[in-house]
Motif scaffolding. Sequence first.
Motif, mmCIF file in Angstrom:
data_model
loop_
_atom_site.group_PDB
_atom_site.id
_atom_site.type_symbol
_atom_site.label_atom_id
_atom_site.label_comp_id
_atom_site.label_asym_id
_atom_site.label_seq_id
_atom_site.Cartn_x
_atom_site.Cartn_y
_atom_site.Cartn_z
ATOM 1 N N LEU A 1 3.487 -17.530 6.146
ATOM 2 C CA LEU A 1 4.076 -16.380 6.828
ATOM 3 C C LEU A 1 3.153 -15.161 6.774
ATOM 4 C CD1 LEU A 1 6.491 -15.141 8.325
ATOM 5 C CD2 LEU A 1 7.462 -14.575 6.072
ATOM 6 N N ARG A 2 2.499 -14.928 5.652
ATOM 7 C CA ARG A 2 1.603 -13.768 5.528
ATOM 8 C C ARG A 2 0.523 -13.799 6.597
ATOM 9 N NH1 ARG A 2 -1.319 -15.120 1.564
ATOM 10 N NH2 ARG A 2 -3.398 -15.012 2.441
ATOM 11 N N GLU B 1 6.473 -4.183 18.897
ATOM 12 C CA GLU B 1 5.951 -5.343 18.167
ATOM 13 C C GLU B 1 5.493 -4.923 16.768
ATOM 14 O OE1 GLU B 1 3.723 -9.116 19.847
ATOM 15 O OE2 GLU B 1 2.364 -7.395 19.807
ATOM 16 N N TRP B 2 4.754 -3.816 16.696
ATOM 17 C CA TRP B 2 4.318 -3.331 15.388
ATOM 18 C C TRP B 2 5.527 -2.911 14.551
ATOM 19 C CZ3 TRP B 2 -0.425 -3.246 13.055
ATOM 20 C CH2 TRP B 2 -0.461 -2.599 11.811
ATOM 21 N N TYR B 3 6.424 -2.164 15.150
ATOM 22 C CA TYR B 3 7.594 -1.650 14.429
ATOM 23 C C TYR B 3 8.423 -2.790 13.828
ATOM 24 C CZ TYR B 3 11.884 1.054 13.638
ATOM 25 O OH TYR B 3 12.989 1.653 13.070
ATOM 26 N N ILE B 4 8.587 -3.866 14.570
ATOM 27 C CA ILE B 4 9.372 -5.004 14.101
ATOM 28 C C ILE B 4 8.616 -5.784 13.027
ATOM 29 C CG2 ILE B 4 10.320 -7.262 14.773
ATOM 30 C CD1 ILE B 4 10.906 -5.916 17.568
ATOM 31 N N HIS B 5 7.334 -6.029 13.239
ATOM 32 C CA HIS B 5 6.607 -6.950 12.361
ATOM 33 C C HIS B 5 5.942 -6.294 11.160
ATOM 34 C CE1 HIS B 5 7.231 -10.763 14.360
ATOM 35 N NE2 HIS B 5 7.332 -10.044 15.465
ATOM 36 N N GLU C 1 6.407 -7.477 3.522
ATOM 37 C CA GLU C 1 7.251 -8.312 2.657
ATOM 38 C C GLU C 1 6.620 -9.685 2.435
ATOM 39 O OE1 GLU C 1 11.662 -10.234 2.855
ATOM 40 O OE2 GLU C 1 11.481 -8.130 3.424
ATOM 41 N N ALA C 2 5.886 -10.181 3.431
ATOM 42 C CA ALA C 2 5.231 -11.489 3.320
ATOM 43 C C ALA C 2 3.938 -11.433 2.517
ATOM 44 C CB ALA C 2 4.941 -12.044 4.713
ATOM 45 N N GLY C 3 3.488 -10.214 2.159
ATOM 46 C CA GLY C 3 2.320 -10.094 1.301
ATOM 47 C C GLY C 3 1.094 -9.478 1.939
ATOM 48 N N VAL C 4 1.172 -9.039 3.195
ATOM 49 C CA VAL C 4 0.042 -8.326 3.780
ATOM 50 C C VAL C 4 -0.102 -7.000 3.041
ATOM 51 C CG1 VAL C 4 -0.844 -7.179 5.868
ATOM 52 C CG2 VAL C 4 0.261 -9.427 6.041
ATOM 53 N N GLN D 1 -0.641 -3.260 2.355
ATOM 54 C CA GLN D 1 -0.329 -2.100 3.188
ATOM 55 C C GLN D 1 -1.602 -1.396 3.686
ATOM 56 O OE1 GLN D 1 2.314 0.775 1.410
ATOM 57 N NE2 GLN D 1 2.668 1.785 3.361
ATOM 58 N N ALA D 2 -2.595 -1.247 2.843
ATOM 59 C CA ALA D 2 -3.839 -0.584 3.263
ATOM 60 C C ALA D 2 -4.547 -1.380 4.359
ATOM 61 C CB ALA D 2 -4.765 -0.390 2.068
ATOM 62 N N ASP D 3 -4.485 -2.699 4.278
ATOM 63 C CA ASP D 3 -5.077 -3.537 5.326
ATOM 64 C C ASP D 3 -4.306 -3.366 6.633
ATOM 65 O OD1 ASP D 3 -6.950 -4.487 3.500
ATOM 66 O OD2 ASP D 3 -5.821 -6.339 3.095
ATOM 67 N N ALA D 4 -2.987 -3.362 6.549
ATOM 68 C CA ALA D 4 -2.162 -3.174 7.753
ATOM 69 C C ALA D 4 -2.449 -1.812 8.379
ATOM 70 C CB ALA D 4 -0.681 -3.315 7.413
ATOM 71 N N GLU D 5 -2.557 -0.793 7.573
ATOM 72 C CA GLU D 5 -2.827 0.552 8.097
ATOM 73 C C GLU D 5 -4.206 0.622 8.750
ATOM 74 O OE1 GLU D 5 -2.464 4.272 9.452
ATOM 75 O OE2 GLU D 5 -0.867 2.951 8.752
#
Length: 184
Positions: free
Chosen positions: A64-65, A83-87, A93-96, A98-102
């Motif tokens: 899932l991550r 799409e971003w707001y939902i995922h 929560e799946a382990g991505v 936060q700094a990478d996502a940002e």
Amino acid sequence: MTERLPRFDASTATPEQKAVLDEILSGPRGNLNGPFLGWIHSPELAQQAQRLGAFCRYRTGLPLRLSELAILVTAARWQAQAEWYIHYPIALEAGVVQADAEAIRSGQQPSFADPDDALIYAFASELYDTKRVSDATYAAAVARFGHEVTINLVGLLGYYALVAMTLNVFGMRAEGQVTLPFAQ
């Protein structure tokens, strides 16, 4: 929802529309958040797309991550607000990280600690940037995930690009969305 599409009223839905809605609501998603109320105006497309989406989201063989990371890369490349707001929260929560996502959201290169994350990002980025994937990145993906999962990754990226296009063309927002992750 959007001014580009007529408001969908479930009480006047056709049998085909009701079948699609019932399948979505009784499936793993359990809600209509995302492109579904746009697609419902074309019930056959809605049915085919939501079935493909269920596969791409839940049965690709990727953890899932990694699936959610690929979805975030897609959402950022298309600047798909909903799409971003939902995922985004699902990805965290799946382990991505936060700094990478940002970093992905802001168009920066993430500094991944996990090599699988870096591989998914490289594969998706190459595909979106060059419309191809290099031999080296392809070989790394097949070595790590196998042919079937690599094919499924391409399907996941294509499906979520379709979702992003739908959300963007029809100006759709997620249920309850009041903030936008990307500038308009």
